[in-house]
Design a protein around this motif. Structure first.
Motif, PDB file in Angstrom:
ATOM      1  N   THR A 256       0.310 -11.152  -6.012  1.00  0.00           N
ATOM      2  CA  THR A 256       0.010 -12.733  -6.093  1.00  0.00           C
ATOM      3  C   THR A 256       0.494 -13.368  -4.841  1.00  0.00           C
ATOM      4  O   THR A 256       1.573 -12.802  -4.206  1.00  0.00           O
ATOM      5  CB  THR A 256       0.516 -13.424  -7.396  1.00  0.00           C
ATOM      6  OG1 THR A 256       2.127 -13.185  -7.382  1.00  0.00           O
ATOM      7  CG2 THR A 256      -0.143 -13.104  -8.591  1.00  0.00           C
ATOM      8  N   PRO A 257      -0.023 -14.455  -4.510  1.00  0.00           N
ATOM      9  CA  PRO A 257       0.629 -15.115  -3.214  1.00  0.00           C
ATOM     10  C   PRO A 257       2.017 -15.520  -3.521  1.00  0.00           C
ATOM     11  O   PRO A 257       2.458 -15.900  -4.531  1.00  0.00           O
ATOM     12  CB  PRO A 257      -0.386 -16.426  -3.262  1.00  0.00           C
ATOM     13  CG  PRO A 257      -1.643 -16.225  -3.958  1.00  0.00           C
ATOM     14  CD  PRO A 257      -1.139 -14.994  -5.017  1.00  0.00           C
ATOM     15  N   GLY A 258       2.757 -15.037  -2.269  1.00  0.00           N
ATOM     16  CA  GLY A 258       4.229 -15.580  -2.427  1.00  0.00           C
ATOM     17  C   GLY A 258       4.847 -14.313  -2.614  1.00  0.00           C
ATOM     18  O   GLY A 258       6.196 -14.369  -2.430  1.00  0.00           O
ATOM     19  N   ASN A 259       4.391 -13.369  -3.329  1.00  0.00           N
ATOM     20  CA  ASN A 259       5.295 -11.991  -3.635  1.00  0.00           C
ATOM     21  C   ASN A 259       4.919 -10.972  -2.600  1.00  0.00           C
ATOM     22  O   ASN A 259       3.929 -10.985  -1.986  1.00  0.00           O
ATOM     23  CB  ASN A 259       4.826 -11.702  -4.956  1.00  0.00           C
ATOM     24  CG  ASN A 259       5.092 -12.194  -6.034  1.00  0.00           C
ATOM     25  OD1 ASN A 259       6.482 -12.430  -6.058  1.00  0.00           O
ATOM     26  ND2 ASN A 259       4.094 -12.652  -7.045  1.00  0.00           N
ATOM     27  N   THR A 260       5.972 -10.238  -2.221  1.00  0.00           N
ATOM     28  CA  THR A 260       5.689  -8.990  -1.257  1.00  0.00           C
ATOM     29  C   THR A 260       6.105  -7.569  -1.913  1.00  0.00           C
ATOM     30  O   THR A 260       6.668  -7.685  -3.156  1.00  0.00           O
ATOM     31  CB  THR A 260       6.786  -9.217  -0.038  1.00  0.00           C
ATOM     32  OG1 THR A 260       7.990  -9.328  -0.394  1.00  0.00           O
ATOM     33  CG2 THR A 260       6.236 -10.568   0.681  1.00  0.00           C
ATOM     34  N   LYS A 261       5.878  -6.697  -1.276  1.00  0.00           N
ATOM     35  CA  LYS A 261       6.205  -5.564  -1.509  1.00  0.00           C
ATOM     36  C   LYS A 261       7.908  -5.412  -1.757  1.00  0.00           C
ATOM     37  O   LYS A 261       8.501  -5.677  -0.779  1.00  0.00           O
ATOM     38  CB  LYS A 261       5.610  -4.182  -0.861  1.00  0.00           C
ATOM     39  CG  LYS A 261       4.068  -4.202  -0.952  1.00  0.00           C
ATOM     40  CD  LYS A 261       3.781  -3.136   0.252  1.00  0.00           C
ATOM     41  CE  LYS A 261       2.284  -2.840   0.190  1.00  0.00           C
ATOM     42  NZ  LYS A 261       1.824  -1.700   1.158  1.00  0.00           N
ATOM     43  N   TYR A 262       8.245  -4.606  -2.767  1.00  0.00           N
ATOM     44  CA  TYR A 262       9.886  -4.443  -2.884  1.00  0.00           C
ATOM     45  C   TYR A 262      10.279  -3.104  -2.032  1.00  0.00           C
ATOM     46  O   TYR A 262      11.267  -3.251  -1.518  1.00  0.00           O
ATOM     47  CB  TYR A 262      10.093  -4.266  -4.503  1.00  0.00           C
ATOM     48  CG  TYR A 262      11.684  -3.963  -4.692  1.00  0.00           C
ATOM     49  CD1 TYR A 262      12.280  -5.055  -4.866  1.00  0.00           C
ATOM     50  CD2 TYR A 262      12.093  -2.851  -5.181  1.00  0.00           C
ATOM     51  CE1 TYR A 262      13.538  -5.127  -4.902  1.00  0.00           C
ATOM     52  CE2 TYR A 262      13.443  -2.531  -5.274  1.00  0.00           C
ATOM     53  CZ  TYR A 262      14.239  -3.623  -5.277  1.00  0.00           C
ATOM     54  OH  TYR A 262      15.474  -3.563  -5.532  1.00  0.00           O
ATOM     55  N   VAL A 263       9.296  -2.068  -2.033  1.00  0.00           N
ATOM     56  CA  VAL A 263       9.629  -0.800  -1.192  1.00  0.00           C
ATOM     57  C   VAL A 263       8.446  -0.556  -0.504  1.00  0.00           C
ATOM     58  O   VAL A 263       7.180  -0.642  -0.948  1.00  0.00           O
ATOM     59  CB  VAL A 263      10.022   0.254  -2.073  1.00  0.00           C
ATOM     60  CG1 VAL A 263      10.112   1.490  -1.304  1.00  0.00           C
ATOM     61  CG2 VAL A 263      10.957  -0.093  -3.137  1.00  0.00           C
ATOM     62  N   GLU A 264       8.453  -0.481   0.842  1.00  0.00           N
ATOM     63  CA  GLU A 264       7.441  -0.165   1.758  1.00  0.00           C
ATOM     64  C   GLU A 264       7.244   1.416   1.719  1.00  0.00           C
ATOM     65  O   GLU A 264       6.234   1.738   2.118  1.00  0.00           O
ATOM     66  CB  GLU A 264       7.801  -0.702   3.135  1.00  0.00           C
ATOM     67  CG  GLU A 264       7.833  -1.895   3.332  1.00  0.00           C
ATOM     68  CD  GLU A 264       6.243  -2.701   3.205  1.00  0.00           C
ATOM     69  OE1 GLU A 264       5.387  -2.209   3.474  1.00  0.00           O
ATOM     70  OE2 GLU A 264       6.408  -3.677   2.828  1.00  0.00           O
ATOM     71  N   SER A 265       8.363   2.167   1.580  1.00  0.00           N
ATOM     72  CA  SER A 265       7.944   3.662   1.756  1.00  0.00           C
ATOM     73  C   SER A 265       7.205   4.130   0.767  1.00  0.00           C
ATOM     74  O   SER A 265       7.142   3.837  -0.385  1.00  0.00           O
ATOM     75  CB  SER A 265       9.294   4.376   1.986  1.00  0.00           C
ATOM     76  OG  SER A 265      10.003   4.309   0.894  1.00  0.00           O
ATOM     77  N   GLN A 266       6.311   5.179   0.853  1.00  0.00           N
ATOM     78  CA  GLN A 266       5.515   5.926  -0.155  1.00  0.00           C
ATOM     79  C   GLN A 266       6.108   7.064  -0.891  1.00  0.00           C
ATOM     80  O   GLN A 266       6.893   7.813  -0.114  1.00  0.00           O
ATOM     81  CB  GLN A 266       4.056   6.213   0.572  1.00  0.00           C
ATOM     82  CG  GLN A 266       3.579   4.998   1.197  1.00  0.00           C
ATOM     83  CD  GLN A 266       2.984   4.255   0.037  1.00  0.00           C
ATOM     84  OE1 GLN A 266       2.372   4.678  -0.932  1.00  0.00           O
ATOM     85  NE2 GLN A 266       2.958   2.973   0.008  1.00  0.00           N
ATOM     86  N   ILE A 267       6.075   7.317  -1.884  1.00  0.00           N
ATOM     87  CA  ILE A 267       6.368   9.018  -2.575  1.00  0.00           C
ATOM     88  C   ILE A 267       5.126   9.650  -2.519  1.00  0.00           C
ATOM     89  O   ILE A 267       3.917   9.291  -2.729  1.00  0.00           O
ATOM     90  CB  ILE A 267       6.564   8.724  -4.009  1.00  0.00           C
ATOM     91  CG1 ILE A 267       8.264   7.830  -4.081  1.00  0.00           C
ATOM     92  CG2 ILE A 267       6.699   9.922  -4.847  1.00  0.00           C
ATOM     93  CD1 ILE A 267       8.530   7.496  -5.548  1.00  0.00           C
ATOM     94  N   PRO A 268       5.234  10.776  -1.889  1.00  0.00           N
ATOM     95  CA  PRO A 268       4.215  11.784  -1.913  1.00  0.00           C
ATOM     96  C   PRO A 268       3.513  12.052  -3.182  1.00  0.00           C
ATOM     97  O   PRO A 268       4.063  12.172  -4.148  1.00  0.00           O
ATOM     98  CB  PRO A 268       4.946  13.152  -1.608  1.00  0.00           C
ATOM     99  CG  PRO A 268       6.246  12.756  -0.898  1.00  0.00           C
ATOM    100  CD  PRO A 268       6.660  11.521  -1.463  1.00  0.00           C
ATOM    101  N   ASN A 269       2.212  12.104  -3.036  1.00  0.00           N
ATOM    102  CA  ASN A 269       1.276  12.058  -4.217  1.00  0.00           C
ATOM    103  C   ASN A 269       1.577  10.913  -5.295  1.00  0.00           C
ATOM    104  O   ASN A 269       0.762  11.026  -6.332  1.00  0.00           O
ATOM    105  CB  ASN A 269       1.561  13.443  -5.065  1.00  0.00           C
ATOM    106  CG  ASN A 269       1.342  14.527  -4.191  1.00  0.00           C
ATOM    107  OD1 ASN A 269       0.417  14.640  -3.313  1.00  0.00           O
ATOM    108  ND2 ASN A 269       2.027  15.537  -4.303  1.00  0.00           N
TER     109      ASN A 269
END
Length: 182
Positions: free
Chosen positions: A55-68
């Motif tokens: 939703t507008p105004g929210n951002t990702k908490y964690v940018e890094s990805q977990i494999p698979n």
């Protein structure tokens, strides 16, 4: 929502979370049992034209990805002596459990047969632990720093719950109709 809210998102591409297929809402199952493409509640995101967006105004908490990708997301709570609570985010992929360390996922256990876990937070004396099981591997406990096999000899369980200071569990692959308790 009324109107076109997409104009409120400055960078639409960074707001997308990709899943294989979005199934929709499912309030018939417990949140822990839902497919990654289903949701129990619609909070902090919107669906428009079949696309799931923050939703507008929210951002990702964690940018890094977990494999698979993440199969199960878990939270460990630690009550500090100063009255605050520290949270540690744990996640599992197909065969590995990770903990979030800053903005990076760090492997704490690999070689699992599947990544679909159920978990409970429990306090034994003054020690907080998270008890987790996937129905095929040994039951595990997380104490905030170390992932260990759960003491005793509990059978593998996939669905666990705490009720009147007893841990209850089901979904053992060898005995799927049996209920266990501590």
């Amino acid at each position: 929502l009324d109107g076109d809210y997409m104009d409120l998102i400055p960078d639409e591409q960074s707001q997308k979370y990709m899943i294989d297929a979005f199934i929709g809402y499912n309030q018939a199952l417990d949140e822990q049992l839902l497919d990654p493409g289903a949701t129990h509640e619609a909070q902090n995101f919107v669906i428009r034209d079949g696309i799931l967006r923050v939703t507008p105004g929210n951002t990702k908490y964690v940018e890094s990805q977990i494999p698979n990708g993440i199969k199960t997301l878990m939270v460990f709570f630690k009550n500090e002596t100063n009255g605050t609570v520290t949270k540690t985010l744990l996640a599992s992929s197909e065969d590995t459990i990770y903990k979030l360390d800053g903005q990076e996922w760090v492997s704490v256990k690999n070689g699992l047969s599947n990544g679909y876990f159920d978990y409970i937070n429990y306090q034994h004396g003054v020690t907080e632990i998270t008890i987790m099981g996937n129905g095929t591997d040994s039951m595990f406990k997380w104490d905030g720093t170390t992932l260990l096999k759960l003491g005793g000899n509990p059978p593998p369980m996939r669905s666990i719950s705490l009720h009147y200071e007893r841990v209850w569990g089901t979904c053992n692959k060898q005995e799927p109709n049996r209920v266990y308790y501590s």
